[in-house]
Design a protein around this motif. Structure first.
Motif, mmCIF file in Angstrom:
data_model
loop_
_atom_site.group_PDB
_atom_site.id
_atom_site.type_symbol
_atom_site.label_atom_id
_atom_site.label_comp_id
_atom_site.label_asym_id
_atom_site.label_seq_id
_atom_site.Cartn_x
_atom_site.Cartn_y
_atom_site.Cartn_z
ATOM 1 N N ALA A 147 0.824 -1.197 0.000
ATOM 2 C CA ALA A 147 0.000 0.000 0.000
ATOM 3 C C ALA A 147 0.866 1.258 0.000
ATOM 4 O O ALA A 147 0.580 2.231 -0.714
ATOM 5 N N ASN A 148 1.949 1.237 0.797
ATOM 6 C CA ASN A 148 2.835 2.402 0.834
ATOM 7 C C ASN A 148 3.541 2.603 -0.505
ATOM 8 O O ASN A 148 3.668 3.738 -0.995
ATOM 9 N N CYS A 149 4.009 1.479 -1.084
ATOM 10 C CA CYS A 149 4.679 1.599 -2.392
ATOM 11 C C CYS A 149 3.705 2.104 -3.466
ATOM 12 O O CYS A 149 4.037 2.982 -4.267
ATOM 13 N N GLY A 150 2.471 1.533 -3.488
ATOM 14 C CA GLY A 150 1.478 1.979 -4.463
ATOM 15 C C GLY A 150 1.086 3.428 -4.260
ATOM 16 O O GLY A 150 0.903 4.181 -5.228
ATOM 17 N N GLY A 151 0.989 3.857 -3.018
ATOM 18 C CA GLY A 151 0.643 5.242 -2.749
ATOM 19 C C GLY A 151 1.718 6.206 -3.210
ATOM 20 O O GLY A 151 1.420 7.254 -3.811
ATOM 21 N N LEU A 152 2.978 5.873 -2.982
ATOM 22 C CA LEU A 152 4.069 6.751 -3.402
ATOM 23 C C LEU A 152 4.191 6.796 -4.924
ATOM 24 O O LEU A 152 4.384 7.866 -5.524
ATOM 25 N N LEU A 153 4.076 5.608 -5.570
ATOM 26 C CA LEU A 153 4.165 5.580 -7.028
ATOM 27 C C LEU A 153 2.978 6.308 -7.668
ATOM 28 O O LEU A 153 3.131 7.008 -8.681
ATOM 29 N N GLY A 154 1.773 6.119 -7.076
ATOM 30 C CA GLY A 154 0.610 6.826 -7.613
ATOM 31 C C GLY A 154 0.711 8.316 -7.420
ATOM 32 O O GLY A 154 0.256 9.107 -8.255
ATOM 33 N N LEU A 155 1.326 8.738 -6.313
ATOM 34 C CA LEU A 155 1.443 10.164 -6.037
ATOM 35 C C LEU A 155 2.407 10.840 -7.009
ATOM 36 O O LEU A 155 2.138 11.932 -7.514
ATOM 37 N N PHE A 156 3.540 10.201 -7.284
ATOM 38 C CA PHE A 156 4.566 10.848 -8.087
ATOM 39 C C PHE A 156 4.494 10.484 -9.579
ATOM 40 O O PHE A 156 4.914 11.263 -10.432
ATOM 41 N N GLY A 211 1.598 8.680 -11.081
ATOM 42 C CA GLY A 211 0.263 8.307 -11.555
ATOM 43 C C GLY A 211 0.142 6.817 -11.753
ATOM 44 O O GLY A 211 -0.610 6.351 -12.610
ATOM 45 N N PHE A 212 0.899 6.040 -11.012
ATOM 46 C CA PHE A 212 0.948 4.595 -11.162
ATOM 47 C C PHE A 212 -0.312 3.978 -10.597
ATOM 48 O O PHE A 212 -0.833 4.414 -9.574
ATOM 49 N N SER A 213 -0.841 2.913 -11.295
ATOM 50 C CA SER A 213 -2.000 2.168 -10.830
ATOM 51 C C SER A 213 -1.837 0.710 -11.229
ATOM 52 O O SER A 213 -0.845 0.322 -11.863
ATOM 53 N N VAL A 214 -2.845 -0.104 -10.907
ATOM 54 C CA VAL A 214 -2.801 -1.518 -11.274
ATOM 55 C C VAL A 214 -2.834 -1.676 -12.791
ATOM 56 O O VAL A 214 -2.164 -2.555 -13.360
ATOM 57 N N SER A 222 -1.533 0.335 -14.870
ATOM 58 C CA SER A 222 -0.173 0.635 -15.327
ATOM 59 C C SER A 222 0.720 -0.579 -15.171
ATOM 60 O O SER A 222 1.581 -0.845 -16.023
ATOM 61 N N LEU A 223 0.526 -1.346 -14.102
ATOM 62 C CA LEU A 223 1.314 -2.559 -13.895
ATOM 63 C C LEU A 223 0.986 -3.594 -14.966
ATOM 64 O O LEU A 223 1.889 -4.256 -15.504
ATOM 65 N N ILE A 224 -0.313 -3.754 -15.288
ATOM 66 C CA ILE A 224 -0.707 -4.715 -16.336
ATOM 67 C C ILE A 224 -0.147 -4.275 -17.688
ATOM 68 O O ILE A 224 0.336 -5.101 -18.482
ATOM 69 N N GLU A 225 -0.213 -3.000 -17.926
ATOM 70 C CA GLU A 225 0.326 -2.473 -19.179
ATOM 71 C C GLU A 225 1.821 -2.714 -19.280
ATOM 72 O O GLU A 225 2.352 -3.105 -20.337
ATOM 73 N N PHE A 226 2.527 -2.528 -18.179
ATOM 74 C CA PHE A 226 3.972 -2.754 -18.149
ATOM 75 C C PHE A 226 4.288 -4.220 -18.418
ATOM 76 O O PHE A 226 5.211 -4.543 -19.191
ATOM 77 N N MET A 227 3.545 -5.135 -17.786
ATOM 78 C CA MET A 227 3.772 -6.558 -17.999
ATOM 79 C C MET A 227 3.432 -6.956 -19.441
ATOM 80 O O MET A 227 4.110 -7.821 -20.026
#
Length: 440
Positions: free
Chosen positions: A407-416, A418-421, A423-428
């Motif tokens: 949750a902390n990692c997702g919150g920091l990535l989303g804050l700086f 715009g990272f979301s799930v 985005s992770l699927i797109e990256f994979m």
């Protein structure tokens, strides 16, 4: 007529023979021994030395009198080498017989609507000898079947556990009959009141330090009392008020997945002791010390839990027990080998003590008939109660778990970023399927 003219010589002195009694000296010696023995018995009856009065009992064999001295040395300083290397169950029976009785120690008791001291207090064997305990559980609930129990002490504790467990506390309603007893309010009116009594003859400077008063220990019902290391003193001729504040440590069930070394505590289901049914740090240390003493001295102290085939140390082994105890607690390696971590559910008590002097002479002036009964005795009054009706327990839980970390990692990535799930699927997708199609 002159005696000479009669032809008679001067009269010779005549010595009369005296009849001698050959047994007179023996009778005199026997009488002296009898007077000496009678005087010694009088000393035994009136002395302040614990247990010595039983040495002067009539119709008591000499071997048993000598054995009584060895029994009495068990509760004295460990430097006194009296008695044999080992002893038997008769030593505990002697201590129970020689110790001051409950009615002589506690003149009055009051807990809610109960005022019978024999119903409120039980007898317990500690490292300071015979003590009296309030609200402690019965021996059958305290010790396992592997621990050898004295029959007299076992039958003196009849209060079985009802509606209480070490991990969950009281499970029923406040109105239900439970044991250990509980109170539903704070303050002196809901506390335990006792009037203590001490015979001046029981103050023995030869056996222990000549200090008047009582040792008192507050502990969890499932803990074995250790009077030498954890106690506070209740003085005589004082009105003592003990305000108690519990300190409860609770642990989250989510920490079961962690190792005991990682969370620094044991759940009750994780570690079982050989002698005790309830795990606690104090019980674990007591059991470890008992095993260390048996290994060092070849016997166990009279107050230690032991196996049936392990003998009880006699007076000659008390010094070995004392030195072994100092070595045990003074060695970091010995303590580490025991691996006695605190319990994940733990109850401790802190006490605030205040007292004021009791002017007994003013009281006795008004009631001279009471003064005659309490002559050569010192008395005190103690009130023990909970300070507050409610308390805030401490709670042990994980600071950063896997979910918290994600949750902390997702919150920091989303804050700086715009990272979301998505985005992770797109990256994979671009890393796998899209790359294969692109480079093929």
């Amino acid at each position: 007529m002159d005696a000479r003219s009669n032809g008679l010589g001067p009269m010779e002195p005549v010595y009369a023979a005296v009849d001698r009694d050959p047994t007179a000296t023996d009778r005199k010696r026997t009488t002296l021994l009898q007077k000496t023995w009678a005087y010694f018995k009088e000393y035994c009856v009136n002395t302040s030395l614990h247990g010595l009065k039983y040495v002067g009992e009539d119709q008591c064999p000499l071997a048993q009198r000598t054995q009584y001295l060895g029994y009495a040395s068990l509760i004295c300083d460990g430097n006194k080498m009296v008695g044999a290397n080992t002893t038997d169950e008769d030593a505990i029976e002697f201590l129970l017989k020689a110790a001051p009785k409950l009615a002589q120690t506690l003149l009055n008791c009051s807990w809610h609507s109960e005022d019978n001291c024999s119903c409120l207090f039980d007898t317990v064997l500690t490292d300071e000898g015979i003590c009296f305990t309030f609200n402690s559980i019965a021996y059958d609930d305290f010790f396992t079947d592997k621990a050898h129990q004295n029959n007299t002490l076992r039958h003196s504790r009849v209060n079985q556990v009802r509606g209480w467990s070490l991990d969950e506390g009281y499970t029923g309603r406040a109105s239900e009959a439970v044991y250990p007893r509980r109170t539903v309010s704070a303050g002196a009116a809901a506390g335990l009141t006792i009037v203590t009594s001490t015979d001046d003859q029981n103050i023995d400077a030869n056996c222990r330090w000549p200090v008047q008063g009582f040792k008192m220990l507050l502990h969890s019902p499932g803990d074995f009392p250790n009077m030498k290391t954890q106690f506070f003193r209740i003085p005589v001729d004082r009105d003592v008020v003990v305000s108690v504040q519990p300190r409860v440590m609770m642990t989250s069930e989510a920490l079961h997945s962690y190792s005991p070394d990682g969370r620094r505590c044991y759940f009750s289901s994780e570690r079982s002791l050989y002698f005790f049914r309830y795990y606690s740090e104090e019980n674990c240390m007591t059991e470890c010390l008992a095993n260390f003493t048996v290994q060092r001295c070849g016997c166990a102290a009279y107050y230690m839990p032991r196996k049936k085939n392990v003998p009880i140390c006699g007076g000659a082994r008390m010094r070995c027990i004392k030195i072994g105890e100092d070595d045990f607690y003074g060695s970091e390696r010995n303590l580490a080998d025991c691996h006695c971590l605190p319990g994940c559910m733990e109850i401790k008590y802190t006490a605030e003590i205040s007292h004021s002097q009791i002017l007994w002479h003013k009281y006795f002036e008004q009631k001279p008939e009471v003064a005659a009964k309490l002559e050569n005795k010192t008395h005190g009054k103690t009130v023990i109660y909970f300070k507050n009706s409610h308390f805030i327990p401490s709670h042990r839980s994980e600071l950063y778990g896997f979910t918290t970390f994600m949750a902390n990692c997702g919150g920091l990535l989303g804050l700086f970023l715009g990272f979301s799930v998505l985005s992770l699927i797109e990256f994979m997708y671009f890393l796998t399927a899209r790359a294969l199609c692109y480079f093929s």
